[in-house]
Write a protein that holds these residues in place. Structure first.
Motif, PDB file in Angstrom:
ATOM      1  N   SER A  36       0.830  -1.209   0.000  1.00 23.18           N
ATOM      2  CA  SER A  36       0.000   0.000   0.000  1.00 23.18           C
ATOM      3  C   SER A  36       0.864   1.258   0.000  1.00 23.18           C
ATOM      4  O   SER A  36       0.638   2.173  -0.799  1.00 23.18           O
ATOM      5  CB  SER A  36      -0.929   0.011   1.221  1.00 23.18           C
ATOM      6  OG  SER A  36      -1.781  -1.111   1.185  1.00 23.18           O
ATOM      7  N   ASP A  52      -5.649   1.253  -4.065  1.00 24.73           N
ATOM      8  CA  ASP A  52      -5.397   0.168  -3.130  1.00 24.73           C
ATOM      9  C   ASP A  52      -6.671  -0.678  -3.086  1.00 24.73           C
ATOM     10  O   ASP A  52      -7.747  -0.150  -2.804  1.00 24.73           O
ATOM     11  CB  ASP A  52      -5.096   0.763  -1.743  1.00 24.73           C
ATOM     12  CG  ASP A  52      -4.664  -0.305  -0.766  1.00 24.73           C
ATOM     13  OD1 ASP A  52      -3.474  -0.667  -0.775  1.00 24.73           O
ATOM     14  OD2 ASP A  52      -5.522  -0.800  -0.013  1.00 24.73           O
ATOM     15  N   ASP A  54      -7.841  -2.906  -1.064  1.00 27.40           N
ATOM     16  CA  ASP A  54      -8.553  -2.905   0.225  1.00 27.40           C
ATOM     17  C   ASP A  54      -9.294  -1.586   0.439  1.00 27.40           C
ATOM     18  O   ASP A  54     -10.425  -1.575   0.940  1.00 27.40           O
ATOM     19  CB  ASP A  54      -7.572  -3.113   1.390  1.00 27.40           C
ATOM     20  CG  ASP A  54      -7.149  -4.565   1.540  1.00 27.40           C
ATOM     21  OD1 ASP A  54      -7.861  -5.451   1.034  1.00 27.40           O
ATOM     22  OD2 ASP A  54      -6.099  -4.801   2.156  1.00 27.40           O
TER      23      ASP A  54
HETATM   24 MG   LIG Z   1      -2.123  -2.957   2.126  1.00 28.23          MG
END
Ligand SMILES: [Mg+2]
Ligand SMILES: Nc1ncnc2c1ncn2[C@@H]1O[C@H](COP(=O)(O)OP(=O)(O)O)[C@@H](O)[C@H]1O
Ligand SMILES: O=C(O)C1=C[C@@H](OP(=O)(O)O)[C@@H](O)[C@H](O)C1
Length: 196
Positions: A36, A52, A54
């Protein structure tokens, strides 16, 4: 695809950007590898969008990753992750940082392989543990012995991460240094594939 136009004297980021063309750059690897944070810097360097997975999953579900795991379980999370990844990868070039389990899922891995260059940020257990133990946002590590859990995940997943196009060692150096190493590895990978 036509060859990227790379001129002598171009900077590292210009050369990496030309190499990438319209392909995505997808960062994979275990929790704490730096996907990330390094991905964000790489995207900035390349001047292309950063996402990202997530973060995108949390945005569309309006729940945190921990809440999703608690409410629906890992299988449902993976199904959602596959759908989100497929959509995110449609419009390259982008830098996409994945959650650690994304590349392990067969369907998600196929989408990743098709849509661009995958980069495995590979780190040893001490580096990963030092980083992930500072936060409790990772539901898979809510176990009696999270360090052992991380080691088990490492043993199970490393042979699959090894299928990535490029491997970069994630070490205890500044994130900017890691980002430069990713850019260099992209250029080197292209040179090797041209020479072979
Ligand atoms: Mg991550
Ligand atoms: N090269 C680095 N040096 C120091 N800390 C780092 C480095 N890369 C990542 N971190 C830190 O480690 C933690 C995990 O990084 P993150 O980017 O979230 O990893 P991942 O997305 O792979 O799980 C974060 O707190 C981040 O700031
Ligand atoms: O390894 C995994 O299966 C996971 C990694 C996490 O992302 P990071 O790798 O960014 O921590 C997040 O997707 C979720 O907690 C599951």
């Amino acid at each position: 695809m036509s060859d990227p136009v790379v001129k002598v004297g171009d900077s590292l980021k210009d050369r990496a950007r030309a190499t990438l063309g319209s392909r995505n750059l997808i960062l994979v690897g275990l929790m704490g590898a730096g996907k990330s944070s390094v991905g964000r810097i790489v995207a900035h360097q390349l001047g292309i969008p950063f996402i990202d997975s997530d973060g995108e999953i949390e945005r569309v579900s309006r729940m945190t990753i921990s809440e999703l795991f608690a409410a629906y379980g890992e299988d449902e999370f993976r199904a959602l992750e596959t759908r989100v990844m497929k959509r995110l990868l449609k419009n390259g070039p982008r830098v996409v940082s994945t959650g650690g389990g994304a590349f392990i899922n067969d369907r998600t891995r196929k989408h990743i392989k098709k849509s661009g260059l995958s980069v495995w940020l590979k780190a040893d257990l001490d580096v990963l543990w030092e980083r992930v133990s500072k936060r409790d946002t990772r539901p898979l590590l809510k176990t009696e012995n999270p360090r052992q859990t991380l080691e088990n995940l490492m043993n199970a997943r490393y042979p699959i991460y090894a299928e990535a196009d490029i491997t970069v060692l994630s070490r205890d150096v500044r994130k900017e240094v890691m980002a430069d190493e990713v850019l260099k590895a992209v250029i080197e990978a292209q040179t090797e594939s041209t020479l072979s």
